[in-house]
Design a protein around this motif. Structure first.
Motif, PDB file in Angstrom:
ATOM      1  N   SER A  28      -9.027   3.392  10.429  1.00  0.00           N
ATOM      2  CA  SER A  28     -10.484   3.377  10.428  1.00  0.00           C
ATOM      3  C   SER A  28     -11.029   2.460   9.340  1.00  0.00           C
ATOM      4  O   SER A  28     -12.139   1.968   9.429  1.00  0.00           O
ATOM      5  N   ARG A  29     -10.230   2.240   8.307  1.00  0.00           N
ATOM      6  CA  ARG A  29     -10.623   1.315   7.243  1.00  0.00           C
ATOM      7  C   ARG A  29     -10.019  -0.072   7.451  1.00  0.00           C
ATOM      8  O   ARG A  29     -10.110  -0.926   6.594  1.00  0.00           O
ATOM      9  N   GLY A  30      -9.317  -0.289   8.544  1.00  0.00           N
ATOM     10  CA  GLY A  30      -8.802  -1.610   8.869  1.00  0.00           C
ATOM     11  C   GLY A  30      -7.353  -1.842   8.489  1.00  0.00           C
ATOM     12  O   GLY A  30      -6.840  -2.930   8.709  1.00  0.00           O
ATOM     13  N   PHE A  31      -6.678  -0.873   7.944  1.00  0.00           N
ATOM     14  CA  PHE A  31      -5.293  -1.065   7.535  1.00  0.00           C
ATOM     15  C   PHE A  31      -4.362  -0.783   8.714  1.00  0.00           C
ATOM     16  O   PHE A  31      -4.120   0.373   9.062  1.00  0.00           O
ATOM     17  N   ALA A  32      -3.866  -1.862   9.330  1.00  0.00           N
ATOM     18  CA  ALA A  32      -2.926  -1.694  10.424  1.00  0.00           C
ATOM     19  C   ALA A  32      -1.589  -1.217   9.888  1.00  0.00           C
ATOM     20  O   ALA A  32      -0.869  -0.477  10.542  1.00  0.00           O
ATOM     21  N   GLU A  33      -1.238  -1.641   8.698  1.00  0.00           N
ATOM     22  CA  GLU A  33      -0.005  -1.219   8.038  1.00  0.00           C
ATOM     23  C   GLU A  33      -0.358  -0.175   6.993  1.00  0.00           C
ATOM     24  O   GLU A  33      -0.972  -0.494   5.987  1.00  0.00           O
ATOM     25  N   THR A  34       0.004   1.072   7.217  1.00  0.00           N
ATOM     26  CA  THR A  34      -0.283   2.106   6.231  1.00  0.00           C
ATOM     27  C   THR A  34       0.543   1.913   4.970  1.00  0.00           C
ATOM     28  O   THR A  34       0.204   2.420   3.911  1.00  0.00           O
ATOM     29  N   ARG A  35       1.610   1.165   5.085  1.00  0.00           N
ATOM     30  CA  ARG A  35       2.473   0.903   3.933  1.00  0.00           C
ATOM     31  C   ARG A  35       1.712   0.204   2.804  1.00  0.00           C
ATOM     32  O   ARG A  35       2.006   0.400   1.630  1.00  0.00           O
ATOM     33  N   VAL A  36       0.710  -0.582   3.140  1.00  0.00           N
ATOM     34  CA  VAL A  36      -0.089  -1.256   2.108  1.00  0.00           C
ATOM     35  C   VAL A  36      -0.795  -0.222   1.234  1.00  0.00           C
ATOM     36  O   VAL A  36      -0.912  -0.397   0.025  1.00  0.00           O
ATOM     37  N   LEU A  37      -1.239   0.867   1.832  1.00  0.00           N
ATOM     38  CA  LEU A  37      -1.894   1.922   1.064  1.00  0.00           C
ATOM     39  C   LEU A  37      -0.896   2.797   0.327  1.00  0.00           C
ATOM     40  O   LEU A  37      -1.085   3.122  -0.841  1.00  0.00           O
ATOM     41  N   THR A  38       0.145   3.214   1.019  1.00  0.00           N
ATOM     42  CA  THR A  38       1.068   4.188   0.441  1.00  0.00           C
ATOM     43  C   THR A  38       2.030   3.588  -0.569  1.00  0.00           C
ATOM     44  O   THR A  38       2.507   4.293  -1.451  1.00  0.00           O
ATOM     45  N   HIS A  39       2.326   2.305  -0.466  1.00  0.00           N
ATOM     46  CA  HIS A  39       3.269   1.650  -1.370  1.00  0.00           C
ATOM     47  C   HIS A  39       2.614   0.496  -2.122  1.00  0.00           C
ATOM     48  O   HIS A  39       3.231  -0.539  -2.368  1.00  0.00           O
ATOM     49  N   TRP A  40       1.354   0.653  -2.494  1.00  0.00           N
ATOM     50  CA  TRP A  40       0.579  -0.406  -3.135  1.00  0.00           C
ATOM     51  C   TRP A  40       1.258  -0.942  -4.392  1.00  0.00           C
ATOM     52  O   TRP A  40       1.367  -2.137  -4.579  1.00  0.00           O
ATOM     53  N   SER A  41       1.727  -0.054  -5.256  1.00  0.00           N
ATOM     54  CA  SER A  41       2.325  -0.510  -6.516  1.00  0.00           C
ATOM     55  C   SER A  41       3.625  -1.268  -6.276  1.00  0.00           C
ATOM     56  O   SER A  41       3.950  -2.179  -7.028  1.00  0.00           O
ATOM     57  N   GLU A  42       4.372  -0.917  -5.236  1.00  0.00           N
ATOM     58  CA  GLU A  42       5.602  -1.639  -4.926  1.00  0.00           C
ATOM     59  C   GLU A  42       5.306  -3.019  -4.330  1.00  0.00           C
ATOM     60  O   GLU A  42       6.044  -3.966  -4.553  1.00  0.00           O
ATOM     61  N   ILE A  43       4.227  -3.123  -3.576  1.00  0.00           N
ATOM     62  CA  ILE A  43       3.882  -4.384  -2.922  1.00  0.00           C
ATOM     63  C   ILE A  43       3.331  -5.396  -3.913  1.00  0.00           C
ATOM     64  O   ILE A  43       3.774  -6.540  -3.954  1.00  0.00           O
ATOM     65  N   VAL A  44       2.370  -4.987  -4.722  1.00  0.00           N
ATOM     66  CA  VAL A  44       1.708  -5.942  -5.610  1.00  0.00           C
ATOM     67  C   VAL A  44       2.287  -5.955  -7.014  1.00  0.00           C
ATOM     68  O   VAL A  44       1.956  -6.836  -7.802  1.00  0.00           O
ATOM     69  N   GLY A  45       3.108  -4.972  -7.348  1.00  0.00           N
ATOM     70  CA  GLY A  45       3.678  -4.911  -8.688  1.00  0.00           C
ATOM     71  C   GLY A  45       2.905  -3.924  -9.551  1.00  0.00           C
ATOM     72  O   GLY A  45       1.706  -3.708  -9.353  1.00  0.00           O
ATOM     73  N   GLU A  46       3.612  -3.338 -10.510  1.00  0.00           N
ATOM     74  CA  GLU A  46       3.006  -2.326 -11.380  1.00  0.00           C
ATOM     75  C   GLU A  46       1.828  -2.871 -12.181  1.00  0.00           C
ATOM     76  O   GLU A  46       0.838  -2.193 -12.385  1.00  0.00           O
TER      77      GLU A  46
END
Length: 173
Positions: A28-46
């Protein structure tokens, strides 16, 4: 008549119970990949996760690619602006293709001010300073007249802290 065995053993993982709700809320917020929300710190770095978090993804009508809105604090916005392309490339690496074409940095959430008051990372722990040997000797001298060892130790620690604070204030620290 043959009885059917249940497919589960009585318990289900919490992640499997919440998967559909998380997917519906994130889509509903446009995130097709929920992983971007749930693993944010792993994706972009601490370091980047400490100063920002994703808010939503908007897909334009004529443009290819989406716009990712990232929430940050006012003090961190200029630093994040300089690292915008690095952040965009890391998120696109998580999607597996160039899904995010634009990155928008906001200091308040688009849904209201209450969402914009988020803490992104834990504050660093304060390290307690220990008194130097000279201060410890002075504190031991002051508390030497007490007979109870527990009381003497507690007062010695208190005296050490007070003496150290007085020395630091005289030095201008």
């Amino acid at each position: 008549m043959k009885m059917r065995r249940p497919t589960t053993k009585g318990f289900a993982r919490t992640s499997s119970l919440l998967r559909d709700r998380i997917r519906k809320a994130s889509e509903s917020r446009g995130f097709a990949e929920t992983r971007v929300l749930t693993h944010w710190s792993e994706i972009v770095g601490e370091d980047m996760a400490r100063i920002c978090r994703p808010v939503d993804v908007k897909y334009g009508r004529q443009s290819f690619g989406a716009t990712l809105t990232v929430l940050t604090t006012g003090a961190q916005a200029p630093m994040l602006e300089m690292q915008k392309e690095i952040l965009r490339s890391r998120v696109n690496a998580a999607y597996g293709y160039n899904a995010i074409a634009h990155l928008r940095i906001t200091q308040t959430a688009p849904t209201g001010f209450s969402d914009g008051q988020a803490q992104f990372g834990a504050a660093p722990k304060k390290v307690k300073a220990t008194p130097d040997p000279e201060t410890q000797k002075e504190a031991a001298r002051v508390t030497a007249s007490f007979d109870n060892p527990d009381l003497r130790q507690a007062l010695e620690q208190l005296a050490g802290n007070v003496l150290m604070k007085n020395k630091n204030s005289k030095k201008g620290l």
